[in-house]
Write a protein that holds these residues in place. Structure first.
Motif, PDB file in Angstrom:
ATOM      1  N   LEU A  73       0.851  -1.186   0.000  1.00 24.08           N
ATOM      2  CA  LEU A  73       0.000   0.000   0.000  1.00 24.08           C
ATOM      3  C   LEU A  73       0.889   1.240   0.000  1.00 24.08           C
ATOM      4  O   LEU A  73       1.750   1.393   0.861  1.00 24.08           O
ATOM      5  CB  LEU A  73      -0.924   0.005   1.219  1.00 24.08           C
ATOM      6  N   ARG A  74       0.655   2.110  -0.958  1.00 28.45           N
ATOM      7  CA  ARG A  74       1.494   3.305  -1.099  1.00 28.45           C
ATOM      8  C   ARG A  74       0.712   4.600  -0.888  1.00 28.45           C
ATOM      9  O   ARG A  74       1.243   5.675  -1.118  1.00 28.45           O
ATOM     10  CB  ARG A  74       2.159   3.306  -2.484  1.00 28.45           C
ATOM     11  N   THR A  75      -0.523   4.486  -0.447  1.00 30.88           N
ATOM     12  CA  THR A  75      -1.363   5.654  -0.179  1.00 30.88           C
ATOM     13  C   THR A  75      -2.001   5.515   1.186  1.00 30.88           C
ATOM     14  O   THR A  75      -2.549   4.460   1.517  1.00 30.88           O
ATOM     15  CB  THR A  75      -2.455   5.792  -1.251  1.00 30.88           C
ATOM     16  N   LEU A  76      -1.901   6.585   1.982  1.00 31.10           N
ATOM     17  CA  LEU A  76      -2.596   6.621   3.259  1.00 31.10           C
ATOM     18  C   LEU A  76      -3.940   7.330   3.102  1.00 31.10           C
ATOM     19  O   LEU A  76      -4.073   8.173   2.224  1.00 31.10           O
ATOM     20  CB  LEU A  76      -1.739   7.376   4.295  1.00 31.10           C
ATOM     21  N   PRO A  77      -4.918   7.016   3.975  1.00 27.89           N
ATOM     22  CA  PRO A  77      -4.889   5.984   5.002  1.00 27.89           C
ATOM     23  C   PRO A  77      -5.142   4.594   4.440  1.00 27.89           C
ATOM     24  O   PRO A  77      -5.640   4.445   3.315  1.00 27.89           O
ATOM     25  CB  PRO A  77      -6.021   6.404   5.938  1.00 27.89           C
ATOM     26  N   PHE A  78      -4.775   3.589   5.229  1.00 28.13           N
ATOM     27  CA  PHE A  78      -4.947   2.191   4.812  1.00 28.13           C
ATOM     28  C   PHE A  78      -6.384   1.761   5.120  1.00 28.13           C
ATOM     29  O   PHE A  78      -6.649   0.962   6.022  1.00 28.13           O
ATOM     30  CB  PHE A  78      -3.974   1.278   5.560  1.00 28.13           C
ATOM     31  N   THR A  79      -7.322   2.282   4.351  1.00 27.82           N
ATOM     32  CA  THR A  79      -8.728   1.943   4.558  1.00 27.82           C
ATOM     33  C   THR A  79      -8.985   0.515   4.096  1.00 27.82           C
ATOM     34  O   THR A  79      -8.248  -0.032   3.269  1.00 27.82           O
ATOM     35  CB  THR A  79      -9.628   2.901   3.762  1.00 27.82           C
ATOM     36  N   PRO A  80     -10.045  -0.109   4.606  1.00 27.43           N
ATOM     37  CA  PRO A  80     -10.363  -1.468   4.148  1.00 27.43           C
ATOM     38  C   PRO A  80     -10.512  -1.556   2.631  1.00 27.43           C
ATOM     39  O   PRO A  80     -10.077  -2.543   2.021  1.00 27.43           O
ATOM     40  CB  PRO A  80     -11.683  -1.781   4.870  1.00 27.43           C
ATOM     41  N   GLU A  81     -11.091  -0.544   2.003  1.00 26.82           N
ATOM     42  CA  GLU A  81     -11.269  -0.565   0.550  1.00 26.82           C
ATOM     43  C   GLU A  81      -9.919  -0.588  -0.161  1.00 26.82           C
ATOM     44  O   GLU A  81      -9.722  -1.330  -1.138  1.00 26.82           O
ATOM     45  CB  GLU A  81     -12.084   0.647   0.102  1.00 26.82           C
ATOM     46  N   ARG A  82      -8.994   0.230   0.300  1.00 26.43           N
ATOM     47  CA  ARG A  82      -7.665   0.263  -0.320  1.00 26.43           C
ATOM     48  C   ARG A  82      -6.903  -1.034  -0.072  1.00 26.43           C
ATOM     49  O   ARG A  82      -6.179  -1.513  -0.951  1.00 26.43           O
ATOM     50  CB  ARG A  82      -6.870   1.458   0.210  1.00 26.43           C
ATOM     51  N   VAL A  83      -7.056  -1.589   1.117  1.00 22.05           N
ATOM     52  CA  VAL A  83      -6.369  -2.848   1.428  1.00 22.05           C
ATOM     53  C   VAL A  83      -6.896  -3.964   0.533  1.00 22.05           C
ATOM     54  O   VAL A  83      -6.110  -4.731  -0.049  1.00 22.05           O
ATOM     55  CB  VAL A  83      -6.528  -3.202   2.917  1.00 22.05           C
ATOM     56  N   LYS A  84      -8.197  -4.068   0.403  1.00 19.30           N
ATOM     57  CA  LYS A  84      -8.770  -5.112  -0.449  1.00 19.30           C
ATOM     58  C   LYS A  84      -8.328  -4.950  -1.899  1.00 19.30           C
ATOM     59  O   LYS A  84      -7.987  -5.931  -2.574  1.00 19.30           O
ATOM     60  CB  LYS A  84     -10.298  -5.081  -0.358  1.00 19.30           C
ATOM     61  N   ALA A  85      -8.317  -3.705  -2.377  1.00 13.62           N
ATOM     62  CA  ALA A  85      -7.891  -3.457  -3.757  1.00 13.62           C
ATOM     63  C   ALA A  85      -6.430  -3.837  -3.950  1.00 13.62           C
ATOM     64  O   ALA A  85      -6.054  -4.413  -4.986  1.00 13.62           O
ATOM     65  CB  ALA A  85      -8.118  -1.990  -4.114  1.00 13.62           C
ATOM     66  N   ALA A  86      -5.579  -3.532  -2.976  1.00 11.11           N
ATOM     67  CA  ALA A  86      -4.158  -3.868  -3.083  1.00 11.11           C
ATOM     68  C   ALA A  86      -3.941  -5.375  -3.046  1.00 11.11           C
ATOM     69  O   ALA A  86      -3.091  -5.918  -3.762  1.00 11.11           O
ATOM     70  CB  ALA A  86      -3.377  -3.200  -1.958  1.00 11.11           C
ATOM     71  N   ILE A  87      -4.709  -6.068  -2.213  1.00 13.32           N
ATOM     72  CA  ILE A  87      -4.596  -7.532  -2.148  1.00 13.32           C
ATOM     73  C   ILE A  87      -5.012  -8.153  -3.478  1.00 13.32           C
ATOM     74  O   ILE A  87      -4.358  -9.074  -3.990  1.00 13.32           O
ATOM     75  CB  ILE A  87      -5.450  -8.081  -0.988  1.00 13.32           C
ATOM     76  N   LEU A  88      -6.106  -7.645  -4.059  1.00  7.49           N
ATOM     77  CA  LEU A  88      -6.560  -8.155  -5.350  1.00  7.49           C
ATOM     78  C   LEU A  88      -5.516  -7.899  -6.429  1.00  7.49           C
ATOM     79  O   LEU A  88      -5.195  -8.791  -7.232  1.00  7.49           O
ATOM     80  CB  LEU A  88      -7.887  -7.496  -5.731  1.00  7.49           C
ATOM     81  N   GLU A  89      -4.951  -6.684  -6.457  1.00  7.56           N
ATOM     82  CA  GLU A  89      -3.928  -6.364  -7.447  1.00  7.56           C
ATOM     83  C   GLU A  89      -2.702  -7.248  -7.277  1.00  7.56           C
ATOM     84  O   GLU A  89      -2.114  -7.721  -8.259  1.00  7.56           O
ATOM     85  CB  GLU A  89      -3.536  -4.890  -7.322  1.00  7.56           C
ATOM     86  N   SER A  90      -2.313  -7.493  -6.023  1.00  2.11           N
ATOM     87  CA  SER A  90      -1.161  -8.355  -5.761  1.00  2.11           C
ATOM     88  C   SER A  90      -1.405  -9.773  -6.248  1.00  2.11           C
ATOM     89  O   SER A  90      -0.528 -10.398  -6.865  1.00  2.11           O
ATOM     90  CB  SER A  90      -0.847  -8.358  -4.264  1.00  2.11           C
ATOM     91  N   ALA A  91      -2.613 -10.286  -5.999  1.00  6.39           N
ATOM     92  CA  ALA A  91      -2.947 -11.643  -6.435  1.00  6.39           C
ATOM     93  C   ALA A  91      -2.958 -11.749  -7.960  1.00  6.39           C
ATOM     94  O   ALA A  91      -2.456 -12.726  -8.535  1.00  6.39           O
ATOM     95  CB  ALA A  91      -4.297 -12.052  -5.861  1.00  6.39           C
ATOM     96  N   GLN A  92      -3.491 -10.726  -8.621  1.00  4.43           N
ATOM     97  CA  GLN A  92      -3.529 -10.733 -10.085  1.00  4.43           C
ATOM     98  C   GLN A  92      -2.117 -10.643 -10.670  1.00  4.43           C
ATOM     99  O   GLN A  92      -1.808 -11.305 -11.669  1.00  4.43           O
ATOM    100  CB  GLN A  92      -4.394  -9.593 -10.591  1.00  4.43           C
ATOM    101  N   SER A  93      -1.256  -9.855 -10.047  1.00  5.11           N
ATOM    102  CA  SER A  93       0.129  -9.750 -10.512  1.00  5.11           C
ATOM    103  C   SER A  93       0.845 -11.085 -10.361  1.00  5.11           C
ATOM    104  O   SER A  93       1.634 -11.484 -11.231  1.00  5.11           O
ATOM    105  CB  SER A  93       0.868  -8.667  -9.724  1.00  5.11           C
ATOM    106  N   ALA A  94       0.575 -11.778  -9.246  1.00  6.34           N
ATOM    107  CA  ALA A  94       1.215 -13.077  -9.019  1.00  6.34           C
ATOM    108  C   ALA A  94       0.765 -14.093 -10.068  1.00  6.34           C
ATOM    109  O   ALA A  94       1.569 -14.904 -10.556  1.00  6.34           O
ATOM    110  CB  ALA A  94       0.882 -13.578  -7.613  1.00  6.34           C
ATOM    111  N   GLU A  95      -0.529 -14.025 -10.447  1.00  6.96           N
ATOM    112  CA  GLU A  95      -1.032 -14.947 -11.472  1.00  6.96           C
ATOM    113  C   GLU A  95      -0.396 -14.659 -12.822  1.00  6.96           C
ATOM    114  O   GLU A  95      -0.050 -15.589 -13.575  1.00  6.96           O
ATOM    115  CB  GLU A  95      -2.557 -14.840 -11.558  1.00  6.96           C
ATOM    116  N   ARG A  96      -0.249 -13.357 -13.154  1.00  5.88           N
ATOM    117  CA  ARG A  96       0.371 -13.002 -14.431  1.00  5.88           C
ATOM    118  C   ARG A  96       1.830 -13.426 -14.480  1.00  5.88           C
ATOM    119  O   ARG A  96       2.351 -13.793 -15.544  1.00  5.88           O
ATOM    120  CB  ARG A  96       0.258 -11.489 -14.655  1.00  5.88           C
ATOM    121  N   ALA A  97       2.490 -13.364 -13.302  1.00  2.50           N
ATOM    122  CA  ALA A  97       3.904 -13.759 -13.253  1.00  2.50           C
ATOM    123  C   ALA A  97       4.049 -15.264 -13.415  1.00  2.50           C
ATOM    124  O   ALA A  97       5.070 -15.749 -13.861  1.00  2.50           O
ATOM    125  CB  ALA A  97       4.527 -13.309 -11.944  1.00  2.50           C
TER     126      ALA A  97
END
Length: 770
Positions: free
Chosen positions: A746-770
């Motif tokens: 997460l590179r933006t504050l605050p670490f709201t639940p919405e931002r955390v969920k979005a970052a987790i989803l993006e991380s998972a998608q990046s791992a799948e692409r890799a």
């Protein structure tokens, strides 16, 4: 009633030196103490400006550093008791009254301890007084000083003779300068300082007996309210005073340029009049979109400053094994004091008295004299504690407002802001953008690091001569302090890292002299300061927390890229022994297990756990901290729950360990709130986070995680600040722990639940692409 310093001190039962005309002359700037203090009627080079011993044996001390909840009242009382060898209950501390106390500028920047607890100012005065009293006792007892001892304010000789302080100097003045050779008592000998003495105001605070500025009442006092513009930059077009004629108790509608206020017999009537008063405003300029604000910030004209520039960045990055890039953003945040700001002003033709919670009594005195066109020696500002604040909430503005209203009606006026007055018009903590690029060698070492940041700025503390830096001054026609666009010049002189712009891992080299804490010699740090659409100013750890969040999270990204343990990798790039000391201490106390982040066994179940670390040399040399955060992350909701913090602090000799723990735990709590939920919001016309429904902070029922504190106390080092070190590293440590738990950065504050969920989803998608 306004008292002279002589009258004030007489009323305290002590007579202090009466200064001659010579002591009123302008003194050299360096003789006025740190942080832009100005010459005043109280000479800080004279012992009698700081201390007096009454006939009752009470030691009265005078300080320009005030306590607004950080415990400095108790610590300064301990300091005086320690140096004079008296019980603490015989010390009476008078703080921040321009009729009695030296000008020590503003209580800010974690500077009270460095200023008063080392070898100058209050500490030096107390040491000078002890030595002077020993000299007087030597004469009276007929024995050499080296044969005398002192305890509980009694000086004793080796043959059993005794004399009390009050017998030597009671109700008299010392008439001595501060002695630059006076020796402080050594920490191993301390009996009062360094001990966990409970806060001297604790009982009054807990039992509701403590009197805040909100409780000040004086005869003939009226009540005021201000009527602020609906949006930034709006100006008065027309006021219909007939709209409030029916309000009972209304005394006057006060208008001065774009400043509008009302005065009435009661606070309720003043509030009613402020709501009913019909004011037509010319609209201000449209605000930039909040959604695209950081991109807007990066495109605006800026005042540029290079902190360091090795001039080989591009070549080193081109030759690196890999280059890592990241962009961090930090929002506007507010002080969000639970109580609103309040002040009482009594302006007459002869004198002006202000009861205020300002952290800057002497600068405020200067500003009020300017706003009222009064001689400065006719203005007295008395500090009375108000709403909790580390920085610049509404305390200065409400004091200026109260003075304007009191002058207009010729009677004392008490002014208390509404919640909207406070939250819409305070000086916010600056919004920032930070971009990093770093090159790693094939063995994982950092070979080059380039950072740029964009800082939103408008106004600041008003100081002695900038009333436009807060809303009152601007409405009265004064310009705020603005960044002047201009290109950066090559860095020169010594490295100054007061805003922690330069990461701790930079060597900090300027023209051959290296003043940084790290080993990276291919380095560049460029700051772009941009005009903000809102007022900005100091908020606890101003810019330090923003920069450290970006620096320490990016360092964690480099650790991950190098597949290195975050503690070991940091140590590899540090050379400052005090940063290394707190980093090792925190890791040891937290039972840190060496491994890379993120953890290899990340679960996809309901809740995952992680740990993160961050460290800082606050302002380069004003305190050192390392923090380990352990967090749980709910993968379904995105909620982050810190569970444990382990913090190591090095602030030199500790004045009060209980007070330092309070500061540390409070800093971490506020840091959690700023990391997890706090953010100023606005639409295209105005700020929309104006109350507790629209501005989020952690609620009073929030479950506080465990905080374990370790003090690192190297010998023979000066005392540094401690009020802002722990908060500075809190967002970064939490962000790094979230990454360790989830592999989501997460590179933006605050670490709201919405931002955390979005970052987790993006991380998972990046791992799948890799």
């Amino acid at each position: 009633m306004t008292q002279s310093r002589r009258e004030f001190l007489k009323s305290c039962g002590a007579l202090i030196v009466i200064f001659s005309a010579g002591s009123l002359t302008v003194l050299p700037a360096e003789g006025q103490g740190p942080f832009a203090t100005h010459p005043s009627h109280i000479d800080p080079e004279r012992l009698d400006s700081w201390l007096a011993v009454g006939a009752d044996g009470i030691v009265r001390a005078y300080t320009g550093k005030c306590d607004f909840g950080q415990g400095i009242f108790t610590a300064q009382s301990q300091l005086v008791a320690e140096e004079l060898c008296v019980p603490i209950d015989r010390v009476k501390l008078i703080q921040c009254d321009t009729s009695a106390c030296p000008d020590q500028g503003t209580t800010s920047g974690s500077q009270s301890t460095p200023t008063n607890f080392n070898t100058e100012n209050l500490a030096l005065a107390a040491a000078t007084a002890r030595e002077a009293l020993l000299q007087l006792a030597a004469v009276k007892l007929g024995e050499p000083v080296e044969h005398l001892t002192v305890a509980d304010g009694v000086i004793s000789s080796t043959i059993g003779h005794h004399v009390r302080y009050e017998e030597l100097i009671g109700n008299k003045h010392f008439n001595l300068p501060l002695s630059s050779t006076a020796k402080r008592r050594s920490p191993p000998d301390w009996t009062v300082l360094g001990k966990p003495i409970p806060s001297l105001d604790r009982t009054a605070l807990m039992t509701g007996q403590f009197e805040f500025v909100h409780h000040v009442r004086i005869p003939g006092m009226l009540h005021g309210r201000v009527v602020r513009p609906p949006e930034m930059g709006a100006t008065v077009a027309h006021i219909n005073e007939k709209s409030v004629r029916s309000v009972p108790g209304l005394v006057k509608v006060v208008v001065r340029k774009n400043f509008v206020g009302v005065v009435a017999e009661t606070q309720y009537q003043a509030g009613l009049a402020s709501r009913k008063l019909a004011v037509q405003w010319n609209p201000g300029p449209e605000l930039p979109s909040q959604g695209g604000f950081f991109e807007y910030l990066q495109k605006r004209p800026s005042h540029d400053v290079l902190s360091v520039d090795s001039q080989d960045i591009e070549a080193q990055l081109a030759g690196a094994g890999c280059v890592v890039r990241a962009k961090y953003t930090y929002p506007y945040q507010m002080h969000g004091s639970v109580g609103v700001s309040c002040a009482v002003a009594d302006v007459t033709l002869e004198r002006v008295t202000i009861w205020s919670a300002t952290q800057s009594v002497y600068p405020s005195r200067s500003i009020i004299a300017k706003l009222l066109d009064k001689p400065i020696d006719k203005v007295r500002v008395i500090y009375v504690r108000g709403s909790g604040c580390y920085g610049l909430n509404g305390a200065d503005a409400v004091s200026f407002d109260a003075a304007i209203l009191s002058e207009a009606v010729g009677r004392p006026v008490r002014l208390q802001f509404s919640r909207q007055d406070e939250m819409m018009w305070e000086n916010f903590g600056s919004a920032c953008v930070v971009e990093h690029r770093a090159g790693l060698a094939r063995d994982g070492r950092i070979v080059a690091w380039d950072r740029k940041d964009w800082v939103a700025s408008l106004g600041n503390r008003p100081g002695y001569d900038q009333p436009g830096n807060v809303i009152t001054g601007m409405l009265l026609g004064y310009e705020p302090e603005l960044p002047k666009p201009g290109s950066a010049k090559p860095p020169s002189g010594k490295l100054r890292n007061q805003s922690n712009t330069v990461p701790s891992y930079f060597a900090g080299c300027i023209r051959g002299g290296c003043g940084g804490d790290g080993t990276i010699r291919s380095e560049r740090a460029l700051t772009h300061t941009v005009r903000s659409p809102f007022f900005t100013g100091p908020l606890r750890s101003p810019l330090r927390i923003q920069n450290t969040f970006a620096n320490e999270c990016f360092m964690d990204e480099l650790c991950a890229q190098a597949k290195a343990d975050p503690v070991a990798f940091r140590l590899q790039h540090l050379r400052n022994s005090r940063v290394i000391g707190v980093l090792n201490a925190a890791a040891t106390a937290a039972s840190w297990q060496a491994r890379p982040s993120p953890r290899a066994d990340i679960s996809r179940t309901q809740t995952v756990s992680g740990r993160g670390i961050a460290c800082v040399a606050y302002e380069g040399d004003n305190g050192y901290a390392a923090l380990v955060a352990e967090v749980d992350v709910d993968l379904q909701t995105g909620a982050v729950r810190p569970k444990r913090f382990v913090v190591a602090l090095d602030c030199g000799p500790v004045s009060n360990p209980d007070g330092l723990r309070n500061q540390t735990e409070g800093g971490i709590l506020q840091g959690m709130s700023r990391a997890l939920v706090e953010e100023v919001t606005w639409d295209n016309r105005r700020v929309t986070s104006v109350d507790w429904e629209t501005y989020n902070s952690l609620h009073l029922d929030y479950e506080m995680p465990t905080v374990e504190t370790v003090f690192v106390t190297p010998a023979d080092v000066p005392a540094t600040g401690a009020g802002e070190t722990a908060i500075t590293v809190t967002p970064a440590a939490i962000g790094n722990a979230i990454f360790d738990a989830t592999a989501a950065r997460l590179r933006t504050l605050p670490f709201t639940p919405e931002r955390v969920k979005a970052a987790i989803l993006e991380s998972a998608q990046s791992a799948e692409r890799a």
